[in-house]
Design a protein around this motif. Sequence first.
Motif, mmCIF file in Angstrom:
data_model
loop_
_atom_site.group_PDB
_atom_site.id
_atom_site.type_symbol
_atom_site.label_atom_id
_atom_site.label_comp_id
_atom_site.label_asym_id
_atom_site.label_seq_id
_atom_site.Cartn_x
_atom_site.Cartn_y
_atom_site.Cartn_z
ATOM 1 N N PRO A 24 23.796 30.627 36.557
ATOM 2 C CA PRO A 24 22.427 30.089 36.523
ATOM 3 C C PRO A 24 22.304 28.656 37.021
ATOM 4 N N TYR A 67 20.752 28.544 40.333
ATOM 5 C CA TYR A 67 19.294 28.651 40.338
ATOM 6 C C TYR A 67 18.663 27.306 40.002
ATOM 7 N N LEU A 68 19.322 26.549 39.149
ATOM 8 C CA LEU A 68 18.833 25.204 38.842
ATOM 9 C C LEU A 68 18.809 24.352 40.108
ATOM 10 N N ASP A 105 15.933 25.548 42.334
ATOM 11 C CA ASP A 105 14.636 25.034 41.876
ATOM 12 C C ASP A 105 14.436 23.583 42.294
ATOM 13 N N ASN A 146 13.355 33.560 44.219
ATOM 14 C CA ASN A 146 13.136 32.445 43.302
ATOM 15 C C ASN A 146 12.473 31.271 44.024
ATOM 16 N N THR A 188 9.369 26.578 37.172
ATOM 17 C CA THR A 188 10.812 26.833 37.267
ATOM 18 C C THR A 188 11.212 28.045 36.432
ATOM 19 N N THR A 231 12.374 31.614 38.148
ATOM 20 C CA THR A 231 13.706 32.084 37.778
ATOM 21 C C THR A 231 13.644 33.470 37.159
ATOM 22 N N THR A 278 17.765 33.690 32.222
ATOM 23 C CA THR A 278 16.423 33.121 32.089
ATOM 24 C C THR A 278 16.373 32.133 30.932
ATOM 25 N N GLU A 281 17.724 28.817 31.915
ATOM 26 C CA GLU A 281 16.753 28.004 32.643
ATOM 27 C C GLU A 281 15.828 27.268 31.680
ATOM 28 N N THR A 335 15.529 22.977 31.280
ATOM 29 C CA THR A 335 14.285 22.378 31.758
ATOM 30 C C THR A 335 14.259 20.852 31.645
ATOM 31 N N THR A 340 16.221 19.496 34.450
ATOM 32 C CA THR A 340 15.514 19.708 35.715
ATOM 33 C C THR A 340 14.496 18.602 35.947
#
Length: 238
Positions: free
Chosen positions: A56, A59-60, A63, A138, A158, A162, A199, A202, A206, A209
């Motif tokens: 994951p 994916y961060l 984003d 994504n 985000t 995701t 998920t 994510e 946050t 992020t």
Amino acid sequence: MLSSVPRRQHRYYDLLVAAFVTVLLCSNIIGASKAAQIELPFFGTVVFGAGVLFFPISYLFGDIMTEVYGYAHDRRAVWCGFAALVFAAVMAFIVVHLQPAPGEYSAHLQEGLETVYGNTWRIVAGSILAFWSGSLVNSFVLAKMKIASSGRHLWFRTIGSTAVGEMVDSSFFYFLAFYGIWPTELVIKVAVTQYFLKTGWEVLATPLTYVVVNFLKRKEQEDFYDRNTNFNPFKVKV
């Protein structure tokens, strides 16, 4: 200030791409094919793919790159990751199938290499296809949500993007790689568990992020909106 000028060089983009590819390779090579389990209060035994602990993070990065630099920059990073995964798969295939040197040590080493890197073509293909499609979905969803929300509610964008991207990723990978190899019940169980774990990861990430996105927007003087972007997933040019 919103960016509508031609793309320019950025100080931190290359570093983000390098980190993204590193995380991607490590999570796919080291943990992708192992089904692990833990005991949790109230939930009992939870089975999950070991790579879910680290994948994951990619994916961060996706984003962050989409939010700051735009879809095209993240698309290029995804293609870099795609190429790295293909190279790793080819290299693993060649190394595993080379004739080992004589001796007990080499024989044991060969067994270990075959166990760790001798993945079937289904696992390799499933991993690469799932990553490519899930990551681009994504990024696409995040870019469109940013325009629709006028850049507000980053946390919602985000997590929402995701959730969609990981659904594509988890569905593709486990069914392409393990359907007919693992019991169907286990395939579904691991895929669903992985989806919610990724998920959930994510959601937990946050605050980080926000910190990284705000830092990059300030340092790069960039906050790109994909209003005129060509979303063709097969383009590499920024």
